[in-house]
Design a protein around this motif. Sequence first.
Motif, PDB file in Angstrom:
ATOM      1  N   VAL A 180       7.101  -8.278  -2.942  1.00 32.92           N
ATOM      2  CA  VAL A 180       7.356  -8.419  -1.718  1.00 32.92           C
ATOM      3  C   VAL A 180       8.585  -7.484  -1.166  1.00 32.92           C
ATOM      4  O   VAL A 180       9.440  -7.358  -2.003  1.00 32.92           O
ATOM      5  CB  VAL A 180       7.707  -9.951  -1.457  1.00 32.92           C
ATOM      6  N   TRP A 181       8.401  -6.967  -0.055  1.00 28.63           N
ATOM      7  CA  TRP A 181       9.365  -5.780   0.183  1.00 28.63           C
ATOM      8  C   TRP A 181      10.482  -6.468   1.196  1.00 28.63           C
ATOM      9  O   TRP A 181      10.174  -7.417   1.963  1.00 28.63           O
ATOM     10  CB  TRP A 181       8.663  -4.964   1.240  1.00 28.63           C
ATOM     11  N   SER A 182      11.582  -6.036   0.881  1.00 27.95           N
ATOM     12  CA  SER A 182      12.848  -6.289   1.847  1.00 27.95           C
ATOM     13  C   SER A 182      13.284  -4.970   2.210  1.00 27.95           C
ATOM     14  O   SER A 182      13.290  -4.063   1.790  1.00 27.95           O
ATOM     15  CB  SER A 182      13.662  -7.216   1.193  1.00 27.95           C
TER      16      SER A 182
ATOM     17  N   ASP B   2      16.841   1.052   3.876  1.00 24.08           N
ATOM     18  CA  ASP B   2      16.514   1.125   2.342  1.00 24.08           C
ATOM     19  C   ASP B   2      15.550  -0.095   1.971  1.00 24.08           C
ATOM     20  O   ASP B   2      15.943  -1.208   2.219  1.00 24.08           O
ATOM     21  CB  ASP B   2      17.840   1.211   1.747  1.00 24.08           C
ATOM     22  N   TYR B   3      14.338   0.296   1.397  1.00 25.78           N
ATOM     23  CA  TYR B   3      13.320  -0.807   1.167  1.00 25.78           C
ATOM     24  C   TYR B   3      13.491  -1.067  -0.268  1.00 25.78           C
ATOM     25  O   TYR B   3      13.616  -0.348  -1.311  1.00 25.78           O
ATOM     26  CB  TYR B   3      11.968  -0.310   1.455  1.00 25.78           C
ATOM     27  N   THR B   4      13.378  -2.509  -0.764  1.00 23.93           N
ATOM     28  CA  THR B   4      13.547  -2.737  -2.209  1.00 23.93           C
ATOM     29  C   THR B   4      11.955  -3.768  -2.334  1.00 23.93           C
ATOM     30  O   THR B   4      12.055  -4.483  -1.455  1.00 23.93           O
ATOM     31  CB  THR B   4      14.758  -3.543  -2.370  1.00 23.93           C
ATOM     32  N   ARG B   5      11.482  -3.624  -3.409  1.00 22.15           N
ATOM     33  CA  ARG B   5      10.374  -4.203  -3.673  1.00 22.15           C
ATOM     34  C   ARG B   5      10.661  -5.411  -4.861  1.00 22.15           C
ATOM     35  O   ARG B   5      11.075  -5.031  -5.951  1.00 22.15           O
ATOM     36  CB  ARG B   5       9.329  -3.637  -4.041  1.00 22.15           C
ATOM     37  N   ALA B   6      10.744  -6.587  -4.656  1.00 22.67           N
ATOM     38  CA  ALA B   6      10.887  -7.669  -5.486  1.00 22.67           C
ATOM     39  C   ALA B   6       9.664  -7.966  -6.169  1.00 22.67           C
ATOM     40  O   ALA B   6       8.735  -8.391  -5.699  1.00 22.67           O
ATOM     41  CB  ALA B   6      11.463  -8.867  -4.839  1.00 22.67           C
TER      42      ALA B   6
ATOM     43  N   VAL C 288       8.374  -6.817   6.273  1.00 21.65           N
ATOM     44  CA  VAL C 288       8.911  -5.501   6.317  1.00 21.65           C
ATOM     45  C   VAL C 288       8.006  -4.664   5.165  1.00 21.65           C
ATOM     46  O   VAL C 288       8.009  -5.301   4.126  1.00 21.65           O
ATOM     47  CB  VAL C 288      10.398  -5.430   6.331  1.00 21.65           C
ATOM     48  N   ILE C 289       7.547  -3.382   5.518  1.00 23.80           N
ATOM     49  CA  ILE C 289       7.004  -2.534   4.768  1.00 23.80           C
ATOM     50  C   ILE C 289       7.458  -0.978   4.818  1.00 23.80           C
ATOM     51  O   ILE C 289       7.477  -0.870   6.201  1.00 23.80           O
ATOM     52  CB  ILE C 289       5.590  -2.784   4.932  1.00 23.80           C
ATOM     53  N   PRO C 290       7.818  -0.309   4.036  1.00 29.66           N
ATOM     54  CA  PRO C 290       8.064   1.175   4.184  1.00 29.66           C
ATOM     55  C   PRO C 290       6.938   1.946   4.564  1.00 29.66           C
ATOM     56  O   PRO C 290       5.615   1.302   4.409  1.00 29.66           O
ATOM     57  CB  PRO C 290       8.522   1.585   2.796  1.00 29.66           C
ATOM     58  N   ASP C 291       6.868   3.032   5.227  1.00 22.74           N
ATOM     59  CA  ASP C 291       5.822   3.969   5.775  1.00 22.74           C
ATOM     60  C   ASP C 291       5.048   4.267   4.661  1.00 22.74           C
ATOM     61  O   ASP C 291       5.406   4.336   3.692  1.00 22.74           O
ATOM     62  CB  ASP C 291       6.550   5.069   6.361  1.00 22.74           C
ATOM     63  N   GLY C 292       3.545   3.884   4.982  1.00 25.06           N
ATOM     64  CA  GLY C 292       2.477   4.502   4.045  1.00 25.06           C
ATOM     65  C   GLY C 292       2.187   3.602   2.982  1.00 25.06           C
ATOM     66  O   GLY C 292       1.581   3.997   1.923  1.00 25.06           O
ATOM     67  N   ASP C 293       2.763   2.207   3.081  1.00 24.77           N
ATOM     68  CA  ASP C 293       2.791   1.491   1.894  1.00 24.77           C
ATOM     69  C   ASP C 293       1.914  -0.103   2.318  1.00 24.77           C
ATOM     70  O   ASP C 293       1.390  -0.220   3.617  1.00 24.77           O
ATOM     71  CB  ASP C 293       4.023   1.037   1.284  1.00 24.77           C
TER      72      ASP C 293
ATOM     73  N   GLN D 221       6.793   2.768   9.094  1.00 20.93           N
ATOM     74  CA  GLN D 221       7.618   1.684   8.553  1.00 20.93           C
ATOM     75  C   GLN D 221       7.696   0.650   9.481  1.00 20.93           C
ATOM     76  O   GLN D 221       7.691   0.751  10.859  1.00 20.93           O
ATOM     77  CB  GLN D 221       8.860   2.106   8.118  1.00 20.93           C
ATOM     78  N   ILE D 222       7.692  -0.750   8.978  1.00 19.77           N
ATOM     79  CA  ILE D 222       7.788  -1.834   9.586  1.00 19.77           C
ATOM     80  C   ILE D 222       9.184  -2.541   9.093  1.00 19.77           C
ATOM     81  O   ILE D 222       9.339  -2.888   7.951  1.00 19.77           O
ATOM     82  CB  ILE D 222       6.625  -3.040   9.467  1.00 19.77           C
TER      83      ILE D 222
END
Length: 578
Positions: free
Chosen positions: A385-387, A425-429, A305-310, A281-282
């Motif tokens: 876009v991840w946040s 906690d990651y959220t993708r818009a 920012v990006i979750p792990d493996g994505d 994860q970033i």
Amino acid sequence: MKRIKSILLIIAVLLCVFPYSGYADGTGDGNINHGGGGMGSGSDQNFWNTHDEGVRLTIIRDSDQTTVATPVDFTNRTPPNTILHFGKVSKLQYAHGALLTPNTGVYTYVQPQKNLPFIIKSKSGQTSIEEIKSYFTDELVIQYISEATHVDYNTLTNGNYKLLIEPIAYITFQGVKMAMTAHEAALYDQILSGGLRSKMVSLTHQNLPLAIFLETPDLGFPAWDGSTNSRVNNDQIIRSLGLGIVRFKDAPTTPPSTETSLQYRIDTDVITSVHLSTSTQITPKAPASVTFSIMGSSYTVTNIVIPDGDSQVVWVKWRTPSKPQTITIHITSSDGWLSENTITASIVDLNQNLPPDPKAADQNSGYVTPNVPSYPNRTSASWGVWSANWHAYWVWISNWQWYSTGKNTGYWQDNGHWRDDGWWDYTRASYLAFLSATQSLLPDPKSPSSSTNQMKSGYGIVINTTTALSSNAPSSHITGAQHAVSYFPEFAYQKYWRLQDVKAIGFSSSFWLKPNEYSTYQSRVHFTPIWFPDGFYTPITRILDAWTPEGMLMIQLQSSIAISGNLFSDWHIAPENP
């Protein structure tokens, strides 16, 4: 049924908010490879049974990459008619802008007389690439496919068509039976912000996409050169995995393309994008940055920012120079890895190859009306876009200490402290963009035509075009259409064309023909040739340069006007009065 309706409602709300290639032996030949690995244990709500699989078969016309028949699904299984699916849509159609749409209608499939080989690898179900290649290049199987798609066998195998193959998995997810290709699984997981991957990762993000992939590029999809036994992310699946192609033996051979990676127009706002992937994860504490070096300038995108493996698409919007040239764009990242580190782009001037001056003496007795070409349309795109936000989780860390109060007396005291063992906690818009356009085709107002849909040859036509780009994305993500180019039947839609002038620019753009240098009045017209035969005159217009982070949207428009007679019939010759 309530569970299915609930899932459908969630998908609908989320959607609103926002190659295997070759020649078959005897019939064709396969360029196929595969990978995969073992399966983890599932649950009674989320599982896949070994060999619950099939394939989606789509016939593609090679010349314009057009689907010529509704895709069909082959399987050895008997899936329930009520299975939740996404219709019969191929990976190529998704790449050209088709959207993921849930479907509770009857799921149709074909059980071929010759059983399919097993394609999706698991611990208890091994597969053979030789068997897969042999099956899809077998003459009898190609005949099955011909019958199922209603495409004549001789036509299918004449060298002008390709067979696109995609593995399908029949899974149970959240207690609901579903059918999906690898591409559909990746799109679905994007909508759920990783919800599918979190439950079914070994299948949906390893064994299904790696079941078939390209050995050499084809149909615009790159060959896969990554790991064949590791988990992959959504962007890698969408770009490169879960597909194969059979090219039939009579197909003409072509040399490797020497075209540049991208083509832009001069003086145009464009978007250059890459995909950044990561295995770890970033986070906002150590965000990634990506720098684009373009024509001596650097553009850096920060706070990624990006979750792990994505992965995530990363882009920069910039304006091309005013002179045609070829440039090299270099891209670097501070973390993760990029889909491309170098992009070569040719920048061209479309205001060239104007039609020659039409003459009254022009003739073309051997003219045959050409077929109207069908350029690929791409009218929609989606991206995200991840946040990330910190999810606090406070844990008491004990530190017991003994305090003596006398001989053999005392007490224990916990001098511990609270520690935040939280997580990100990651959220993708999710964002969507749609391009639409209309065109009007009328006789030149200065011609004597009394009808708006009929005229004599030799007179001019007026073309007006309007476009609209709708999107829920910020304006920094997109551009409206910026170019309209018209092609004409007398030149077989080649050799000569007219770049239209911009009448109004923006997300609602409009265009009209440039003033014609051969017009006495400098009218914005195109003159039809005097020799054009009676019948329909059909110019086409290509709408270009509506850019999104996931590429350019484009539309082909066409309109017709009836030709009857020619302008000579409006001339009257008489002796001069004495």
